[in-house]
Design an enzyme around this catalytic site. Structure first.
Site, PDB file in Angstrom:
ATOM      1  N   SER A 238       0.710  -1.064  -0.167  1.00 49.11           N
ATOM      2  CA  SER A 238       0.119   0.045  -0.019  1.00 49.11           C
ATOM      3  C   SER A 238       0.907   1.396   0.006  1.00 49.11           C
ATOM      4  O   SER A 238       2.103   1.354   0.337  1.00 49.11           O
ATOM      5  CB  SER A 238      -0.893  -0.012   1.069  1.00 49.11           C
ATOM      6  OG  SER A 238      -1.862  -1.139   1.077  1.00 49.11           O
ATOM      7  N   GLU A 318      -6.923  -2.785  -7.523  1.00 49.70           N
ATOM      8  CA  GLU A 318      -7.644  -2.382  -6.210  1.00 49.70           C
ATOM      9  C   GLU A 318      -6.954  -1.050  -5.864  1.00 49.70           C
ATOM     10  O   GLU A 318      -5.754  -1.018  -5.203  1.00 49.70           O
ATOM     11  CB  GLU A 318      -7.400  -3.350  -5.152  1.00 49.70           C
ATOM     12  CG  GLU A 318      -8.095  -4.596  -5.610  1.00 49.70           C
ATOM     13  CD  GLU A 318      -7.808  -6.083  -4.644  1.00 49.70           C
ATOM     14  OE1 GLU A 318      -7.068  -5.876  -3.651  1.00 49.70           O
ATOM     15  OE2 GLU A 318      -8.211  -7.153  -5.022  1.00 49.70           O
ATOM     16  N   PRO A 319      -7.492   0.243  -6.169  1.00 49.22           N
ATOM     17  CA  PRO A 319      -6.599   1.443  -5.706  1.00 49.22           C
ATOM     18  C   PRO A 319      -6.444   1.766  -4.267  1.00 49.22           C
ATOM     19  O   PRO A 319      -5.573   2.385  -3.930  1.00 49.22           O
ATOM     20  CB  PRO A 319      -7.731   2.519  -6.449  1.00 49.22           C
ATOM     21  CG  PRO A 319      -8.498   1.671  -7.303  1.00 49.22           C
ATOM     22  CD  PRO A 319      -8.603   0.242  -6.838  1.00 49.22           C
ATOM     23  N   GLY A 320      -7.050   0.913  -3.568  1.00 45.88           N
ATOM     24  CA  GLY A 320      -6.957   1.015  -1.960  1.00 45.88           C
ATOM     25  C   GLY A 320      -7.128   2.594  -1.546  1.00 45.88           C
ATOM     26  O   GLY A 320      -8.468   2.989  -1.892  1.00 45.88           O
ATOM     27  N   ARG A 321      -6.357   3.060  -0.609  1.00 44.12           N
ATOM     28  CA  ARG A 321      -6.763   4.563  -0.127  1.00 44.12           C
ATOM     29  C   ARG A 321      -6.841   5.532  -1.005  1.00 44.12           C
ATOM     30  O   ARG A 321      -7.476   6.847  -0.741  1.00 44.12           O
ATOM     31  CB  ARG A 321      -5.534   4.644   0.909  1.00 44.12           C
ATOM     32  CG  ARG A 321      -4.326   5.375   0.030  1.00 44.12           C
ATOM     33  CD  ARG A 321      -3.367   5.424   1.140  1.00 44.12           C
ATOM     34  NE  ARG A 321      -2.941   4.109   1.553  1.00 44.12           N
ATOM     35  CZ  ARG A 321      -2.076   3.898   2.885  1.00 44.12           C
ATOM     36  NH1 ARG A 321      -1.889   4.688   3.605  1.00 44.12           N
ATOM     37  NH2 ARG A 321      -1.740   2.642   3.160  1.00 44.12           N
ATOM     38  N   ARG A 362      -2.846   5.868  12.778  1.00 44.08           N
ATOM     39  CA  ARG A 362      -1.840   5.630  11.787  1.00 44.08           C
ATOM     40  C   ARG A 362      -0.455   6.521  12.160  1.00 44.08           C
ATOM     41  O   ARG A 362       0.820   5.848  11.802  1.00 44.08           O
ATOM     42  CB  ARG A 362      -2.339   6.405  10.290  1.00 44.08           C
ATOM     43  CG  ARG A 362      -3.520   5.322   9.851  1.00 44.08           C
ATOM     44  CD  ARG A 362      -3.761   5.479   8.481  1.00 44.08           C
ATOM     45  NE  ARG A 362      -2.479   5.273   7.387  1.00 44.08           N
ATOM     46  CZ  ARG A 362      -1.731   5.852   7.024  1.00 44.08           C
ATOM     47  NH1 ARG A 362      -1.708   7.421   7.347  1.00 44.08           N
ATOM     48  NH2 ARG A 362      -0.620   5.519   6.281  1.00 44.08           N
ATOM     49  N   CYS A 393      -3.761   9.233  26.991  1.00 45.70           N
ATOM     50  CA  CYS A 393      -2.408   9.211  28.017  1.00 45.70           C
ATOM     51  C   CYS A 393      -1.564   8.025  27.580  1.00 45.70           C
ATOM     52  O   CYS A 393      -1.296   7.041  27.868  1.00 45.70           O
ATOM     53  CB  CYS A 393      -3.294   8.287  29.215  1.00 45.70           C
ATOM     54  SG  CYS A 393      -2.003   8.510  30.648  1.00 45.70           S
ATOM     55  N   GLU A 394      -0.788   8.486  26.351  1.00 47.45           N
ATOM     56  CA  GLU A 394       0.127   8.143  25.652  1.00 47.45           C
ATOM     57  C   GLU A 394       1.333   9.012  25.024  1.00 47.45           C
ATOM     58  O   GLU A 394       0.828  10.053  24.531  1.00 47.45           O
ATOM     59  CB  GLU A 394      -0.255   7.159  24.516  1.00 47.45           C
ATOM     60  CG  GLU A 394      -1.070   5.806  25.135  1.00 47.45           C
ATOM     61  CD  GLU A 394      -0.527   4.815  25.537  1.00 47.45           C
ATOM     62  OE1 GLU A 394       0.855   4.771  25.358  1.00 47.45           O
ATOM     63  OE2 GLU A 394      -0.921   3.843  26.134  1.00 47.45           O
ATOM     64  N   TYR A 423      -8.433   4.392   6.545  1.00 45.13           N
ATOM     65  CA  TYR A 423      -7.940   3.771   7.935  1.00 45.13           C
ATOM     66  C   TYR A 423      -7.911   4.900   8.836  1.00 45.13           C
ATOM     67  O   TYR A 423      -7.252   4.354   9.952  1.00 45.13           O
ATOM     68  CB  TYR A 423      -6.567   3.217   7.450  1.00 45.13           C
ATOM     69  CG  TYR A 423      -6.438   2.356   6.121  1.00 45.13           C
ATOM     70  CD1 TYR A 423      -7.187   1.278   6.200  1.00 45.13           C
ATOM     71  CD2 TYR A 423      -5.797   2.853   5.128  1.00 45.13           C
ATOM     72  CE1 TYR A 423      -6.992   0.439   4.866  1.00 45.13           C
ATOM     73  CE2 TYR A 423      -6.026   2.144   3.898  1.00 45.13           C
ATOM     74  CZ  TYR A 423      -6.398   0.716   3.872  1.00 45.13           C
ATOM     75  OH  TYR A 423      -6.409   0.377   2.473  1.00 45.13           O
TER      76      TYR A 423
END
Length: 468
Positions: A238, A318-321, A362, A393-394, A423
């Site tokens: 991807s 399948e172009p995906g995003r 992401r 809290c990260e 995504y």
């Protein structure tokens, strides 16, 4: 040259990473990062003819804003470019799917790729034609395969010998026919993040061509009386920006295609070369036009078929995003602003917003880069190096790692992040018990909610102690 401890420690660190240009106008949009109707009007970000500030006044933040015109335009661009070459185009349901989007995909003439029973349910609820659905996944359960066969899904992409056995058994039990493709790994290293590169040997997807597993999978399916073998499926990864990586993959997959015909006496009618084309998240990304991608892919396949002396099968991509990714942005409200002095004396402004890794994981998961803009006013202040972070809290809860923001950015300001269509909502979570944001579609000055914001009742619905 970058300092060994990171760019922030190097001379000139206030300029940011090498690809990030200091803007001459901190209010201006970078057009290639935004959907086609996005523009600034007197400082207000306007999408689909609707001011983002007006959407926020009604729906609050965080919120995803989906540009319907942009989505349809990108879907048509891929459909038209590849249709001219005789290819089918499959929209990636995993990127973002709801019943409204499934209907748009159907109306624009694309096929639909799903990879779970939930995605299949959404597609069928939307009235999407089952024969135009492809079903992926590396671990499809017996009940999922049985439903896919019963619903008449156009193609099931098998991924393991266990799935082959399950599918053959289902067709024998039910007396129905399954239309099947075989996912193969072509051994191609895509130039992308290791988590989204999917054609190298050491990963969970597909049958290896090199080991002979792919040919054996085809052999077993061809021998099954109620399985219609359609062809081979390959996917190299991807966020891919050109067709060069497909050349080796196409050569290896087409050789197997020819081998199947020669050794098994079966000329498969179809071939899917995947896709996963990239989008511009920042100015360092340069995605190709669908027409150029189609021309490149067509040239590769035509050349390889000629070299092998075989007829070209029906092809799909399948172009995906690349369809939905640029069509959506996420809007946040700033809560706190904190200048932080770095070791080298540089200062970075931390802008904390009311979302974060629960609505866009992401950056934390893939080390992805994003951009942003002030969405509700014009600033006359100079640009300063900023980092947009979430409220979770990260320490890794980062939305936009590096961007220049106005020096006067303040609590209450609206910040919009482009390129969040793929995504982000589909991978959103309830981490820290956050409520997942709504998706608001805009077009021609009108807005409608296609996915509502979660409520506290939604959050507690599965907490059985709360119902005691």
């Amino acid at each position: 040259m970058t300092h060994e401890a990171g760019w922030a420690h190097a001379p000139g660190a206030l300029r940011g990473p090498s690809w990030l240009d200091r803007p001459t106008d901190v209010n201006a949009l970078v057009p290639q990062l935004w959907s086609r109707t996005a523009r600034k009007v007197d400082g207000d970000l306007v999408i689909g003819g609707v001011a983002v500030a007006d959407l926020v006044a009604e729906h609050n933040t965080p919120a995803y804003v989906l540009d319907e015109e942009d989505f349809r335009h990108r879907a048509r661009a891929f459909r038209d470019a590849f249709d001219e070459a005789g290819w089918d185009v499959y929209y990636a349901g995993k990127a973002f799917l709801c019943t409204t989007v499934a209907q748009w995909v159907a109306e624009e003439g694309l096929c639909l790729d799903v990879c779970s029973d939930g995605e299949l349910t959404v597609a069928l609820r939307a009235g999407f034609p089952a024969e135009r659905i492809g079903y992926h996944g590396n671990n499809k359960a017996h009940v999922e395969l049985r439903r896919a066969v019963a619903e008449g899904v156009g193609r099931i992409v098998v991924d393991s010998f266990d799935e082959v056995e399950r599918l053959v058994a289902i067709t024998e039990e039910t007396g129905t026919t399954a239309r099947v493709m075989v996912r193969v790994t072509a051994g191609v290293e895509a130039h992308t993040h290791e988590y989204i590169a999917t054609a190298h040997e050491d990963q969970k997807f597909g049958f290896s061509i090199t080991s002979g597993d792919a040919l054996e999978a085809v052999r077993r399916l061809v021998a099954a009386p109620r399985v219609e073998f359609l062809g081979l499926h390959s996917h190299i990864g991807s966020q891919i920006f050109d067709t060069s990586g497909f050349e080796v993959a196409a050569r290896r997959v087409l050789r197997l295609h020819a081998q199947v015909a020669e050794e098994l006496g079966v000329t498969a009618p179809e071939l899917d070369l995947g896709g996963g084309f990239g989008i511009a998240y920042t100015t360092q990304d340069d995605p190709a036009d669908p027409a150029d991608l189609a021309a490149g892919m067509q040239q590769i396949v035509t050349g390889e078929c000629a070299a092998l002396g075989i007829e070209r099968p029906r092809l799909s991509i399948e172009p995906g995003r690349a369809v939905v990714g640029p069509s959506m942005c996420t809007v946040y409200t700033v809560g706190t602003v904190k200048p932080v002095t770095l070791d080298a004396g540089a200062v970075r402004t931390y802008v904390s917003v009311d979302g974060g890794m629960s609505d866009n994981v992401r950056t934390a998961l893939y080390d992805a880069d994003y951009s942003c803009t002030l969405a509700g006013r014009t600033s006359e202040a100079p640009p300063v190096l900023g980092r947009v972070v979430g409220k979770h809290c990260e320490a890794g809860d980062i939305v936009v790692r590096d961007e220049f923001v106005p020096a006067d950015v303040a609590p209450g300001d609206l910040v919009a992040v482009p390129g969040t269509g793929a995504y982000c909502r589909s991978m959103a979570s309830n981490y820290n018990h956050a409520l997942r944001p709504p998706v608001i579609a805009v077009r021609d000055g009108a807005a409608r909610v296609v996915l509502r914001r979660e409520t506290v009742d939604d959050l507690l619905a599965t907490d059985m102690g709360a119902h005691a």
